[in-house]
Write an enzyme that holds these catalytic residues in place. Structure first.
Site, PDB file in Angstrom:
ATOM      1  N   HIS A 269      -2.837   0.519   4.602  1.00  0.00           N
ATOM      2  CA  HIS A 269      -2.233  -0.788   4.324  1.00  0.00           C
ATOM      3  C   HIS A 269      -2.965  -1.492   3.179  1.00  0.00           C
ATOM      4  O   HIS A 269      -2.352  -1.923   2.200  1.00  0.00           O
ATOM      5  CB  HIS A 269      -2.290  -1.634   5.603  1.00  0.00           C
ATOM      6  CG  HIS A 269      -1.692  -3.001   5.468  1.00  0.00           C
ATOM      7  ND1 HIS A 269      -0.427  -3.293   5.906  1.00  0.00           N
ATOM      8  CD2 HIS A 269      -2.175  -4.156   4.953  1.00  0.00           C
ATOM      9  CE1 HIS A 269      -0.159  -4.571   5.646  1.00  0.00           C
ATOM     10  NE2 HIS A 269      -1.211  -5.113   5.068  1.00  0.00           N
ATOM     11  N   GLU A 270      -4.271  -1.592   3.306  1.00  0.00           N
ATOM     12  CA  GLU A 270      -5.028  -2.329   2.281  1.00  0.00           C
ATOM     13  C   GLU A 270      -5.006  -1.593   0.943  1.00  0.00           C
ATOM     14  O   GLU A 270      -4.939  -2.228  -0.109  1.00  0.00           O
ATOM     15  CB  GLU A 270      -6.461  -2.589   2.754  1.00  0.00           C
ATOM     16  CG  GLU A 270      -6.562  -3.444   4.031  1.00  0.00           C
ATOM     17  CD  GLU A 270      -5.822  -4.789   3.972  1.00  0.00           C
ATOM     18  OE1 GLU A 270      -5.711  -5.358   2.867  1.00  0.00           O
ATOM     19  OE2 GLU A 270      -5.335  -5.251   5.019  1.00  0.00           O
ATOM     20  N   HIS A 273      -1.971  -2.652  -0.850  1.00  0.00           N
ATOM     21  CA  HIS A 273      -2.179  -3.918  -1.566  1.00  0.00           C
ATOM     22  C   HIS A 273      -2.996  -3.669  -2.834  1.00  0.00           C
ATOM     23  O   HIS A 273      -2.712  -4.209  -3.904  1.00  0.00           O
ATOM     24  CB  HIS A 273      -2.976  -4.912  -0.704  1.00  0.00           C
ATOM     25  CG  HIS A 273      -2.171  -5.591   0.370  1.00  0.00           C
ATOM     26  ND1 HIS A 273      -1.056  -6.338   0.103  1.00  0.00           N
ATOM     27  CD2 HIS A 273      -2.358  -5.672   1.717  1.00  0.00           C
ATOM     28  CE1 HIS A 273      -0.581  -6.849   1.251  1.00  0.00           C
ATOM     29  NE2 HIS A 273      -1.355  -6.446   2.238  1.00  0.00           N
ATOM     30  N   GLU A 299       3.200  -7.689   0.566  1.00  0.00           N
ATOM     31  CA  GLU A 299       3.259  -7.035   1.866  1.00  0.00           C
ATOM     32  C   GLU A 299       4.237  -5.859   1.850  1.00  0.00           C
ATOM     33  O   GLU A 299       4.074  -4.900   2.602  1.00  0.00           O
ATOM     34  CB  GLU A 299       3.648  -8.091   2.911  1.00  0.00           C
ATOM     35  CG  GLU A 299       3.194  -7.820   4.311  1.00  0.00           C
ATOM     36  CD  GLU A 299       1.690  -7.684   4.499  1.00  0.00           C
ATOM     37  OE1 GLU A 299       0.894  -8.111   3.630  1.00  0.00           O
ATOM     38  OE2 GLU A 299       1.309  -7.124   5.530  1.00  0.00           O
TER      39      GLU A 299
HETATM   40 ZN    ZN Z   1      -1.186  -7.044   4.234  1.00  0.00          ZN
END
Ligand code: ZN
Length: 505
Positions: A269-270, A273, A299
């Site tokens: 997830h990170e 980003h 997101e």
């Molecule tokens: Zn996030």
């Protein structure tokens, strides 16, 4: 035009200072969450408040006003022949200036200080499960947020003004209607899933060595294309991504011995980003345009990698053998399909960050409705715990026994992030819609990831989303990439298709 060019050049110089001050503040915050000794918290809060004050002062500096005036036209209606980057730069910097000029520096510093105190109070109150200790802080923060909204737009809807900080252009009523449709579709799918047989997932809760989790997590981040020469991975209580400069985009994660997937999915997830931030166009470097265009779009990048890729069958077809080799005892006799099904088990739960893809958005819808009511004053702070329990009961059929796992589980409200939560669910919706456009152009993800070609995916994301930074508004970007405004039906189609396979519906 020469005069105009000189004016824009000077505006960019002013913006470069603002951007740098923002990055320096981010470094202080990153350090606070990773390596800072606990005893330093009060002085650090003062340092950050000071930096925020300086940052604010540079945004509202009188020179901006005279330079905007010198341009000789309304910057929101730039001449057609102006190059799109300069037009976007003027649009965004003018919008920021117009907004911040109305906010007194004292309010900025008050907010920084009070939210910092409120966050420490929240940490303790959550540990002690004592909502009454946190309530007065929350009350103060909500009042300051309202004051901020009133300063920025005296006649506007306060929630919409706050929302605009995170999802420019969106309104509470638009989001409410998108979420109503989403909730109905998810409810129908959840009910069908829960009437089936849940996959066996006990092997995921065994104890997995943390250093091996770290080895695998880093390998996947490298596979995705996250550049550790321009970033790094560290540990923090809550995973996050922060940009300290165009060549310094850092991510954090957390590992739990008994929740192996949670750590891995945080890594993915990170890094999602991080890829967005590392992929900003060279021509946007050092300006306010080198940033995600909204948190919802940000997101969409993290959730795409985490869920559409990281929880997909084809990802595990490709990676499972490596993973199994690291944890042979835990996974002996567990085939790829069993692992994949376990990784996608649906279970109504109380904790947002551990939720599966189907129930996740309910956590967001609940927070969105409650925070709108808190800001409008329809819901009093003292009524929050009860309203939280009722909302969980209604949407997920369960409700927390304590407030630590209820209305105090997330840090956001304690630090004044009202209008932030809906962007998480919007990210799911954007990701699903972008994926369709991506597959139309480069072919099915099942083939591409199945061949281990993550760089093909990243190249598409770079070209269509990352390089643009804030040049397009989120709505314009969505139309530009997919030809249509945001429509939740794509996310529901994606989930219905996926869970038909996972649960044999
Ligand atoms: Zn996030």
């Amino acid at each position: 035009m020469n005069q105009v060019n000189n004016t824009i050049k000077r505006l960019k110089e002013l913006d470069a200072t603002v951007t740098r001050l923002g990055h320096i503040t981010a470094l202080l915050e990153w350090d606070q969450e990773t390596f800072m000794p606990g005893g330093a918290v009060e002085d650090r809060a003062a340092q950050i408040a000071l930096m925020m004050g300086l940052h604010h002062e540079k945004i509202v500096d009188g020179e901006w006003e005279s330079l905007f005036a010198q341009l000789g036209y309304d910057v929101d209606d730039s001449p057609k022949e102006m190059n799109p980057i300069d037009a976007a730069f003027l649009r965004e910097s003018h919008k920021r200036w117009k907004k911040k000029i109305r906010v007194p520096r004292e309010l900025v510093e008050n907010l920084a200080r009070e939210t910092s105190l409120s966050q420490s109070a929240w940490v303790k109150a959550r540990k002690d499960d004592d909502f009454s200790a946190f309530a007065p802080h929350l009350e103060t923060v909500i009042n300051l947020e309202r004051e901020y909204a009133r300063a920025v737009a005296p006649d506007g809807d306060a929630y919409d003004t706050l929302l605009d900080e995170y999802e420019p252009g969106a309104t509470g009523s638009q989001i409410a209607s998108v979420f109503d449709g989403l909730a109905a579709g998810l409810r129908e799918l959840m009910d069908r899933i829960l009437s089936g047989t849940a996959p066996e997932a006990g092997f995921l809760e065994k104890s997995y060595d943390i250093s091996l989790q770290d080895v695998f997590g880093k390998k996947i981040q490298a596979f995705m294309g996250y550049d550790t020469n321009r970033g790094r991975l560290d540990l923090s209580a809550h995973p996050f991504t922060t940009t300290l400069g165009p060549d310094d985009v850092r991510v954090t994660t957390r590992y739990d011995e008994n929740l192996v997937l949670s750590g891995l999915l945080s890594n993915i997830h990170e890094a999602g980003h991080g890829l967005y931030e590392q992929g900003m166009g060279e021509n946007l470097r050092g300006t306010l345009l080198a940033d995600g265009t909204s948190l919802g779009i940000h997101e969409s990048q993290s959730r795409f990698w985490e869920n559409t890729v990281g929880r997909s069958r084809v990802f595990w077809d490709f990676w499972y053998r490596d993973f199994q080799r690291l944890f042979p005892e835990h996974l002996s006799g567990v085939g790829t399909m069993s692992f994949y099904r376990a990784a996608n088990r649906v279970q109504p739960s109380l904790i947002r960050v551990d939720a599966d893809e189907v129930t996740y958005s309910f956590h967001i819808i609940i927070r969105f409705r409650l925070e709108q009511a808190l800001i409008s004053g329809d819901l009093k702070v003292a009524e929050l715990p009860g309203a939280w329990r009722d909302a969980y009961q209604e949407l997920l059929g369960i409700s927390p026994r304590n407030d630590a796992d209820g209305c105090m589980q997330d840090v956001h409200w304690s630090v004044g992030l009202f209008g932030y939560f809906p962007t998480y669910a919007l990210g799911n919706l954007y990701a699903a819609q972008f994926t369709i456009a991506m597959e139309d152009e480069i072919g099915p993800l099942s083939t591409i990831i199945g061949e281990g070609r993550a760089e093909t995916v990243l190249t598409w994301l770079r070209k269509n989303i990352h390089v643009h930074g804030r040049v397009f508004s989120p709505d314009d970007l969505c139309r530009h990439v997919t030809g249509k405004p945001l429509d939740p039906v794509h996310f529901l189609d994606y989930l219905n298709g996926k869970y038909a396979e996972v649960y044999g519906l």
